[in-house]
Write an enzyme that holds these catalytic residues in place. Structure first.
Site, PDB file in Angstrom:
ATOM      1  N   THR A   7       0.786  -1.166  -0.256  1.00  0.00           N
ATOM      2  CA  THR A   7      -0.006  -0.003   0.060  1.00  0.00           C
ATOM      3  C   THR A   7       0.789   1.182   0.009  1.00  0.00           C
ATOM      4  O   THR A   7       1.962   1.312   0.649  1.00  0.00           O
ATOM      5  CB  THR A   7      -0.742  -0.129   1.274  1.00  0.00           C
ATOM      6  OG1 THR A   7      -1.725  -1.109   1.416  1.00  0.00           O
ATOM      7  CG2 THR A   7      -1.520   1.082   1.602  1.00  0.00           C
TER       8      THR A   7
ATOM      9  N   GLY B 136     -10.349  -2.759   2.491  1.00  0.00           N
ATOM     10  CA  GLY B 136      -9.483  -2.791   3.471  1.00  0.00           C
ATOM     11  C   GLY B 136      -9.552  -1.302   4.249  1.00  0.00           C
ATOM     12  O   GLY B 136     -10.376  -0.663   4.136  1.00  0.00           O
ATOM     13  N   ASP B 137      -8.435  -1.143   4.882  1.00  0.00           N
ATOM     14  CA  ASP B 137      -8.184   0.091   5.829  1.00  0.00           C
ATOM     15  C   ASP B 137      -8.042   1.414   4.988  1.00  0.00           C
ATOM     16  O   ASP B 137      -8.483   2.514   5.381  1.00  0.00           O
ATOM     17  CB  ASP B 137      -7.167  -0.029   6.760  1.00  0.00           C
ATOM     18  CG  ASP B 137      -5.974  -0.393   6.020  1.00  0.00           C
ATOM     19  OD1 ASP B 137      -5.885  -1.339   5.207  1.00  0.00           O
ATOM     20  OD2 ASP B 137      -4.631   0.493   6.513  1.00  0.00           O
TER      21      ASP B 137
ATOM     22  N   GLY C 271      -4.785  -4.805   6.521  1.00  0.00           N
ATOM     23  CA  GLY C 271      -5.882  -3.882   6.986  1.00  0.00           C
ATOM     24  C   GLY C 271      -6.888  -4.167   7.945  1.00  0.00           C
ATOM     25  O   GLY C 271      -7.112  -3.135   8.710  1.00  0.00           O
TER      26      GLY C 271
ATOM     27  N   THR D  20       0.166   1.640   6.295  1.00  0.00           N
ATOM     28  CA  THR D  20       0.006   0.537   5.300  1.00  0.00           C
ATOM     29  C   THR D  20       0.497  -0.775   6.055  1.00  0.00           C
ATOM     30  O   THR D  20       0.802  -0.662   7.295  1.00  0.00           O
ATOM     31  CB  THR D  20       1.402   0.703   4.583  1.00  0.00           C
ATOM     32  OG1 THR D  20       1.574  -0.660   3.721  1.00  0.00           O
ATOM     33  CG2 THR D  20       2.820   1.092   5.238  1.00  0.00           C
ATOM     34  N   GLY D  21      -0.094  -1.859   5.715  1.00  0.00           N
ATOM     35  CA  GLY D  21      -0.038  -3.297   6.388  1.00  0.00           C
ATOM     36  C   GLY D  21      -1.289  -3.802   6.304  1.00  0.00           C
ATOM     37  O   GLY D  21      -2.121  -3.706   5.297  1.00  0.00           O
TER      38      GLY D  21
ATOM     39  N   ARG E 135     -14.121  -7.174  -0.646  1.00  0.00           N
ATOM     40  CA  ARG E 135     -13.523  -6.982   0.603  1.00  0.00           C
ATOM     41  C   ARG E 135     -12.787  -5.712   0.345  1.00  0.00           C
ATOM     42  O   ARG E 135     -12.151  -5.282  -0.561  1.00  0.00           O
ATOM     43  CB  ARG E 135     -12.363  -7.977   0.976  1.00  0.00           C
ATOM     44  CG  ARG E 135     -11.571  -7.933   2.234  1.00  0.00           C
ATOM     45  CD  ARG E 135     -10.185  -6.769   1.641  1.00  0.00           C
ATOM     46  NE  ARG E 135      -9.072  -6.660   2.887  1.00  0.00           N
ATOM     47  CZ  ARG E 135      -8.358  -6.106   2.902  1.00  0.00           C
ATOM     48  NH1 ARG E 135      -7.914  -5.348   1.878  1.00  0.00           N
ATOM     49  NH2 ARG E 135      -7.483  -6.001   3.852  1.00  0.00           N
TER      50      ARG E 135
END
Ligand code: GLY
Length: 306
Positions: free
Chosen positions: A172, A202-203, A226, A223-224, A200
């Site tokens: 990300t 994510g964050d 989510g 980032t990572g 889906r």
């Protein structure tokens, strides 16, 4: 009073292999250059983060735009958010399949819509109606990712245990900026997680989770993995610590510590306040980052032994 501008970018936090280090460093350097072309001539923080993130989306190295991870159906599905710290205006898109630069669509929503968030087909229709070109999903898919998905699905059982390990790629991308008027902004863009279920989200495109900006607190891009980041509303959590008087450097490290201790998450964050103070933190083996001010420019991808 003229403020000294600051730009910070990231290109993902994971176990970036030695063979991909150079590509990541080149990518974050180019993104800093793209954002600084705006900030350096007195432009808006909002424009600078958009241009920096477009540069990262257009680089196949990263999990954003073309070259993103494929979902379970073998398609690219993209999320992005951009937010203005001066006005709290924001624009987000989720699960778009036909937009090469989703942050451009997010910016159009911020600037030209009374709404904040569009998903799927409606997001693409809004983008097309506002001059953003649509593309075929195949145009966003590259052979590296077809092979990565094939390998992952062929060994799905073995991968199940380490699906959310810090070694799994979370490329990300994001940027935070302070402009010479003293305003801050943030943008984040992603292809999400490998083999994710279609639909889906994510964050990255959720306000306060993967991206947040408020002049009164801070601008953040995460980032990572989510799902844990979403549960903690981590970008806002970190920005609120800055509002309580803490330095962004400290708040960024605290946020990543909280991510690990509270929900066993992993990832990284960039955090910048309206005084130009910033922090970069991650708990993954590597994170690609870069920053520029009037006085210095730096980038890195340091290795952490976990
Ligand atoms: N942080 C990107 C995602 O989980 O979608």
């Amino acid at each position: 009073m003229t403020i000294d501008p600051v730009l910070v970018v990231h290109g993902g936090a994971w176990a970036i292999p030695d063979g991909m280090v150079e590509a990541h460093l080149n990518g974050v350097r180019s993104a800093v250059a793209a954002g600084w072309r705006v900030l350096g001539r007195g432009g808006l923080a909002l424009d600078a983060v958009e241009e920096a993130v477009v540069a990262l989306e257009e680089d196949d190295t990263f999990d954003a735009g073309r070259g993103s991870f494929l979902n379970r159906d073998g398609k690219v599905q993209l999320d992005a958010l951009i937010m203005d710290g001066a006005t709290l205006r924001a624009g987000g898109v989720g699960c778009v399949e036909h937009i090469a630069n989703p942050v451009r669509a997010a910016r159009k929503i911020l600037s030209e819509s009374p709404h904040v968030y569009f998903v799927g087909e409606g997001a693409e229709r809004f983008a097309a109606e506002h001059g953003i070109p649509l593309c075929k999903n195949e145009d966003l898919i590259i052979p590296r990712e077809v092979e990565r998905l094939r390998e992952f699905q062929a060994h799905a059982e073995e991968h199940r245990a380490d699906l959310f390990a810090p070694t799994i790629s979370h490329d990300t991308v994001g940027a935070v900026a302070l402009d010479s008027d003293g305003n801050i902004a943030a943008a984040t863009s992603t292809g999400g997680t490998l083999n994710k279920a279609p639909g889906r989200l994510g964050d990255s495109s959720l306000i306060g989770c993967g991206c947040f900006a408020d002049n009164k607190t801070a601008a953040a891009s995460t980032t990572g993995w989510g799902e844990p980041i979403m549960k903690l509303v981590l970008a806002k959590w970190a920005a609120d610590r800055v509002a309580s008087g803490n330095a962004p450097e400290w708040a960024a490290a605290e946020a990543i510590d909280y991510l690990k201790t509270r929900v066993n998450g992993h990832g990284g964050i960039i955090l910048l306040d309206a005084r130009g103070r910033f922090g970069i933190a991650h708990n993954t083996p590597r994170m690609a980052w870069g920053y520029k001010t009037n006085k210095e420019e730096n980038w890195g991808i340091e290795r952490k032994d976990l």
